[in-house]
Motif scaffolding. Sequence first.
Motif, mmCIF file in Angstrom:
data_model
loop_
_atom_site.group_PDB
_atom_site.id
_atom_site.type_symbol
_atom_site.label_atom_id
_atom_site.label_comp_id
_atom_site.label_asym_id
_atom_site.label_seq_id
_atom_site.Cartn_x
_atom_site.Cartn_y
_atom_site.Cartn_z
ATOM 1 N N LYS A 196 2.375 -6.943 -11.057
ATOM 2 C CA LYS A 196 2.483 -5.450 -11.489
ATOM 3 C C LYS A 196 1.490 -4.795 -10.748
ATOM 4 C CE LYS A 196 5.057 -6.825 -15.646
ATOM 5 N NZ LYS A 196 6.176 -6.157 -15.567
ATOM 6 N N GLY A 197 1.804 -3.158 -10.758
ATOM 7 C CA GLY A 197 1.108 -2.544 -9.666
ATOM 8 C C GLY A 197 0.675 -0.966 -11.110
ATOM 9 N N GLU A 240 -8.974 -6.912 -1.240
ATOM 10 C CA GLU A 240 -8.894 -5.735 -1.408
ATOM 11 C C GLU A 240 -9.171 -4.543 -0.032
ATOM 12 O OE1 GLU A 240 -8.015 -3.485 -4.811
ATOM 13 O OE2 GLU A 240 -8.132 -1.122 -4.314
ATOM 14 N N TYR A 264 0.821 -0.989 -0.045
ATOM 15 C CA TYR A 264 -0.253 0.257 0.621
ATOM 16 C C TYR A 264 -0.084 0.877 0.179
ATOM 17 C CZ TYR A 264 -4.305 -2.957 1.038
ATOM 18 O OH TYR A 264 -5.491 -3.139 1.244
ATOM 19 N N LEU A 295 -1.270 -1.015 -3.989
ATOM 20 C CA LEU A 295 -0.433 -0.478 -4.979
ATOM 21 C C LEU A 295 -0.522 -1.799 -5.568
ATOM 22 C CD1 LEU A 295 3.396 0.838 -4.123
ATOM 23 C CD2 LEU A 295 1.562 1.780 -6.032
ATOM 24 N N LEU A 296 -0.827 -3.423 -5.591
ATOM 25 C CA LEU A 296 0.268 -4.123 -6.098
ATOM 26 C C LEU A 296 -0.844 -4.921 -4.845
ATOM 27 C CD1 LEU A 296 2.777 -5.899 -5.136
ATOM 28 C CD2 LEU A 296 3.357 -4.187 -6.869
ATOM 29 N N LYS A 297 -1.142 -6.370 -5.003
ATOM 30 C CA LYS A 297 -1.151 -7.826 -4.976
ATOM 31 C C LYS A 297 -0.566 -8.849 -5.568
ATOM 32 C CE LYS A 297 -5.929 -8.759 -5.672
ATOM 33 N NZ LYS A 297 -6.458 -7.558 -6.528
ATOM 34 N N GLU A 355 6.468 -2.870 -9.391
ATOM 35 C CA GLU A 355 6.016 -4.262 -9.152
ATOM 36 C C GLU A 355 6.833 -5.034 -8.198
ATOM 37 O OE1 GLU A 355 7.994 -4.605 -13.389
ATOM 38 O OE2 GLU A 355 9.175 -5.680 -12.687
#
Lengths: 116, 110
Positions: A58-59, B98, A36, A47-49, A64
Amino acid sequence: AQSVTQLGSHVSVSEGALVLLRCNYSSSVPPYLFWYVQYPNQGLQLLLKYTTGATLVKGINGFEAEFKKSETSFHLTKPSAHMSDAAEYFCAVSEGSGGSNYKLTFGKGTLLTVNP
Amino acid sequence: NAGVTQTPKFRILKIGQSMTLQCTQDMNHNYMYWYRQDPGMGLKLIYYSVGAGITDKGEVPNGYNVSRSTTEDFPLRLELAAPSQTSVYFCASRVSYEQYFGPGTRLTVT
């Protein structure tokens, strides 16, 4: 129980340089992993998960991260820093499928400074 | 959609006073959370809810209470405020792994 360790509470890079923010986790079950970003005086934004599948994710904003199970790591990278990347970044972990995947455990955060 | 909204943005309380931090989401999410953020400490989970009428304690629940009478609202109550409760409070809701965060409430107890 899970935990997250972010190495370096403050990272400073020059504009155009590589950004590398480190995150190591511990989890008794296969984890879900998140990064985050928090800009000043704002809430956190995903940002990404990583949940399952490809270990390189990739976010947004060119970031990434790669899930490395053998190293229990999920480091965040960006090839070329931009001034707008200056913010605080949080790594987080939850239990994966079949576990309590609705609760996140956060690291203490890394403040990224980008110098012109 | 407004997403997750929190009120107030700022508040100063005297020791021993009480207040309620409001959180509302318009995304029809079942899961909602309250965190506190202290400098250099990341976010700590105070309480969470998996749906209307169901709440549970997180990592740091002492000094706080919650209720969840509707899907949309998840207020956090501070009774007998203490200086240790000076912090920034974030509400979040969740769908599909999320979490979506509100803008936060900055609370000072003096």
